[in-house]
Design an enzyme around this catalytic site. Structure first.
Site, mmCIF file in Angstrom:
data_model
loop_
_atom_site.group_PDB
_atom_site.id
_atom_site.type_symbol
_atom_site.label_atom_id
_atom_site.label_comp_id
_atom_site.label_asym_id
_atom_site.label_seq_id
_atom_site.Cartn_x
_atom_site.Cartn_y
_atom_site.Cartn_z
ATOM 1 N N LEU A 139 0.874 -1.163 0.000
ATOM 2 C CA LEU A 139 0.000 0.000 0.000
ATOM 3 C C LEU A 139 0.916 1.218 0.000
ATOM 4 O O LEU A 139 1.933 1.229 0.702
ATOM 5 C CB LEU A 139 -0.893 0.031 1.245
ATOM 6 C CG LEU A 139 -2.027 -0.996 1.323
ATOM 7 C CD1 LEU A 139 -2.773 -0.864 2.648
ATOM 8 C CD2 LEU A 139 -2.982 -0.852 0.158
ATOM 9 N N ASP A 140 0.574 2.242 -0.789
ATOM 10 C CA ASP A 140 1.380 3.459 -0.802
ATOM 11 C C ASP A 140 1.513 4.002 0.617
ATOM 12 O O ASP A 140 0.667 3.747 1.484
ATOM 13 C CB ASP A 140 0.738 4.520 -1.699
ATOM 14 C CG ASP A 140 0.727 4.106 -3.160
ATOM 15 O OD1 ASP A 140 1.501 3.205 -3.523
ATOM 16 O OD2 ASP A 140 -0.065 4.678 -3.925
ATOM 17 N N LYS A 141 2.547 4.789 0.838
ATOM 18 C CA LYS A 141 2.840 5.300 2.176
ATOM 19 C C LYS A 141 1.630 5.979 2.813
ATOM 20 O O LYS A 141 1.357 5.808 4.011
ATOM 21 C CB LYS A 141 4.015 6.272 2.109
ATOM 22 C CG LYS A 141 4.458 6.819 3.453
ATOM 23 C CD LYS A 141 5.656 7.733 3.301
ATOM 24 C CE LYS A 141 6.069 8.312 4.650
ATOM 25 N NZ LYS A 141 7.226 9.238 4.529
#
Length: 237
Positions: free
Chosen positions: A105-107
Site C-alpha cells: 500500500l502506498d505510504k
C-alpha cells in the site's frame, strides 16, 4: 513432518537468536516431552513433541498470518534504515523473522494489509491470473461521472499509455468512490483517477477478495488470524 533442530525451532517460534537459544539449551532451559535436552542439534517433530523453553511452552506454528489496519505515513516494507515500516508496528508477541507485507500500500494509503511469512500464500493472493479484486474507498477532488465509470470498466489508459485491466467504480456521497481493481501497478489508483481528471485526497483499502478489514482494528492495530480465516480472500465479492 521432517525432524528439525531444536535450537532452530525455538529461535523461530520465540523470535530470539539461535546463539541465545544454544546457550540456553546448554544451561538446561529446554525440555522435550518432559525431559531436559542439552544438545542444540537434537532432532524433534515440532508438530508432535511438547516443547518448553525457560519455563515457557513453545507452540509451533509453521507460518503466521497477521491482519493490520495500516495507518498513513508508514511504509509497506519489511525493513527500512530510516523510516517506519508496517513490520515495526507488529507487537513483539506476534513478531518473528521473515515477516513481510502481502503486496504494497502506498505510504499515505490506509486500510487492510496482510502480513505473513508464508511465501506460497502471498503468491496466491498476488498472482494476476487469480484476479483477486481489492476494494478501496477513494476521497476525490471532484465528482465521478457515468463516463468515468465506463472508462474504468473498459480498462482506462494511463498517461504513459499503459492500459489497465477492467476496474469497477461506484460513486459515493461527498466526492468519494468505491473502486475495485485486480492488479497493483505503481500508484495505480491515483494514476487511474488522474487519467480521468480527478485527484485523490485519501485512499483506504477495505477488502481483498471477500475478506473485509475488521471493524475492531483501529489504525496501526493488528491481529493474528488463521489461514482458514483468510479463505474469503480467494472468494470474489
Amino acid at each position: 513432518m521432517e525432524l528439525q533442530r531444536l535450537d532452530k525451532i525455538i529461535a523461530a517460534q520465540l523470535n530470539i537468536s539461535r546463539k541465545e537459544v544454544k546457550s540456553g539449551i546448554r544451561n538446561g532451559k529446554a525440555e522435550i516431552n518432559g525431559t531436559v535436552i542439552l544438545n542444540a542439534d537434537y532432532q524433534i517433530n515440532p508438530e508432535k513433541d511438547s516443547i518448553v523453553y525457560d519455563g515457557q511452552a513453545v507452540i509451533y506454528k509453521e507460518f503466521v498470518y497477521i491482519v493490520m489496519n495500516k495507518p498513513a505515513g508508514v511504509l509497506s516494507a519489511s525493513s527500512d534504515k530510516s523510516r517506519e515500516t508496517v513490520i515495526d508496528l507488529v507487537p513483539a508477541a506476534l513478531k518473528r523473522k521473515g515477516l513481510f507485507p502481502v503486496g504494497r500500500l502506498d505510504k499515505d494509503t490506509t486500510g487492510l494489509l496482510i502480513i505473513t511469512d508464508d511465501g506460497d500464500f502471498a503468491h496466491r493472493v498476488l498472482t494476476p491470473k487469480n484476479e483477486i479484486y481489492k476494494t478501496y474507498i477513494a476521497g476525490l477532488d471532484g465528482e465521478v461521472t457515468e463516463q468515468t465509470v465506463k472508462d474504468f470498466l473498459n480498462g482506462i489508459v494511463l498517461a504513459d499509455g499503459t492500459q489497465c485491466r477492467k476496474a469497477y467504480l461506484k460513486p459515493l456521497e461527498g466526492n468519494r468512490a468505491e473502486i475495485k481493481i485486480c492488479e497493483g501497478k505503481y500508484h495505480q489508483i491515483k494514476r487511474m483517477f488522474g487519467a480521468a481528471g480527478l485527484g485523490v485526497n485519501s485512499l483506504e483499502r477495505r477488502a481483498i477478495g471477500g475478506y473485509e478489514l475488521p471493524d475492531f482494528l483501529a489504525p496501526g492495530e493488528c491481529t493474528e488470524v488463521t489461514k482458514y480465516q483468510l479463505n474469503p480472500l480467494f472468494i470474489a465479492k
